[in-house]
Write a protein that holds these residues in place. Sequence first.
Motif, mmCIF file in Angstrom:
data_model
loop_
_atom_site.group_PDB
_atom_site.id
_atom_site.type_symbol
_atom_site.label_atom_id
_atom_site.label_comp_id
_atom_site.label_asym_id
_atom_site.label_seq_id
_atom_site.Cartn_x
_atom_site.Cartn_y
_atom_site.Cartn_z
ATOM 1 N N MET A 5 0.858 -1.186 0.000
ATOM 2 C CA MET A 5 0.000 0.000 0.000
ATOM 3 C C MET A 5 0.894 1.235 0.000
ATOM 4 S SD MET A 5 -3.294 -0.867 2.381
ATOM 5 C CE MET A 5 -2.378 -0.814 3.905
ATOM 6 N N HIS A 7 -0.600 4.762 -1.058
ATOM 7 C CA HIS A 7 -1.340 5.976 -0.747
ATOM 8 C C HIS A 7 -2.845 5.740 -0.798
ATOM 9 C CE1 HIS A 7 -1.414 6.729 -5.239
ATOM 10 N NE2 HIS A 7 -2.638 7.094 -4.933
ATOM 11 N N GLU A 8 -3.558 6.684 -0.213
ATOM 12 C CA GLU A 8 -5.011 6.716 -0.293
ATOM 13 C C GLU A 8 -5.395 8.105 -0.764
ATOM 14 O OE1 GLU A 8 -9.078 5.969 2.270
ATOM 15 O OE2 GLU A 8 -7.162 5.400 3.140
ATOM 16 N N ASN A 9 -6.430 8.207 -1.606
ATOM 17 C CA ASN A 9 -6.855 9.490 -2.153
ATOM 18 C C ASN A 9 -8.131 9.983 -1.474
ATOM 19 O OD1 ASN A 9 -6.987 11.622 -4.407
ATOM 20 N ND2 ASN A 9 -8.996 10.680 -4.436
ATOM 21 N N TYR A 10 -8.138 11.273 -1.155
ATOM 22 C CA TYR A 10 -9.348 11.969 -0.735
ATOM 23 C C TYR A 10 -9.507 13.175 -1.654
ATOM 24 C CZ TYR A 10 -9.487 9.505 3.807
ATOM 25 O OH TYR A 10 -9.566 8.568 4.804
ATOM 26 N N TYR A 45 0.477 15.215 -2.476
ATOM 27 C CA TYR A 45 0.764 14.045 -1.648
ATOM 28 C C TYR A 45 1.307 14.525 -0.308
ATOM 29 C CZ TYR A 45 0.221 11.388 -5.921
ATOM 30 O OH TYR A 45 -0.297 10.831 -7.064
ATOM 31 N N PHE A 53 3.743 5.546 3.816
ATOM 32 C CA PHE A 53 2.383 5.700 3.296
ATOM 33 C C PHE A 53 2.072 7.174 3.092
ATOM 34 C CE2 PHE A 53 -2.250 5.817 3.557
ATOM 35 C CZ PHE A 53 -2.595 4.763 2.724
ATOM 36 N N LEU A 55 -0.934 10.268 1.911
ATOM 37 C CA LEU A 55 -2.309 10.668 1.679
ATOM 38 C C LEU A 55 -2.313 11.581 0.466
ATOM 39 C CD1 LEU A 55 -5.291 10.750 2.452
ATOM 40 C CD2 LEU A 55 -4.749 12.641 3.993
ATOM 41 N N GLU A 56 -3.096 11.229 -0.527
ATOM 42 C CA GLU A 56 -3.203 12.013 -1.751
ATOM 43 C C GLU A 56 -4.462 12.858 -1.672
ATOM 44 O OE1 GLU A 56 -4.709 10.952 -6.189
ATOM 45 O OE2 GLU A 56 -3.108 9.678 -5.419
ATOM 46 N N LEU A 76 -9.340 6.349 7.467
ATOM 47 C CA LEU A 76 -7.908 6.137 7.528
ATOM 48 C C LEU A 76 -7.539 6.222 9.006
ATOM 49 C CD1 LEU A 76 -5.299 5.856 5.839
ATOM 50 C CD2 LEU A 76 -5.242 8.337 5.681
ATOM 51 N N TYR A 114 -14.328 13.685 5.799
ATOM 52 C CA TYR A 114 -13.676 12.376 5.924
ATOM 53 C C TYR A 114 -13.363 12.111 7.391
ATOM 54 C CZ TYR A 114 -12.966 12.609 0.875
ATOM 55 O OH TYR A 114 -13.155 12.693 -0.479
#
Length: 124
Positions: A5, A7-10, A45, A53, A55-56, A76, A114
Amino acid sequence: MKFKMIHENYNVKDLDVSLEFYRKALGLTEVRRKTAEDGSFIIVYLANEESTFELELTWLRDMDRPYNLGDCEFHLAFETEDFDAAHKLHEEMGCICFENPAMGIYFIQDPDGYWLEILPPNNV
């Protein structure tokens, strides 16, 4: 075959407000940015020294309404070594949206709605 893993996008409505929130609430800072040539989007980012890790955050110029996050049943999670100090900061920021003392956790909400879970060490 292995997967890592990264990144995660918001998606966010106001990039500057979100960048300040994540800096103040979680110590995340910008590590790189992509801007569309036509100005239609900006992707930033965020990260810190605690992990690789990221967060995008994605800002879309033509988005004219808040994002529909459904029932906020996704999140998250962040572990902190000083849970009490983190709780105090988030309380002062007014961003705590849910607490579960029995589980020893709480959630904060970012400017776009979020949810972010805050855990003490070794409470995964």
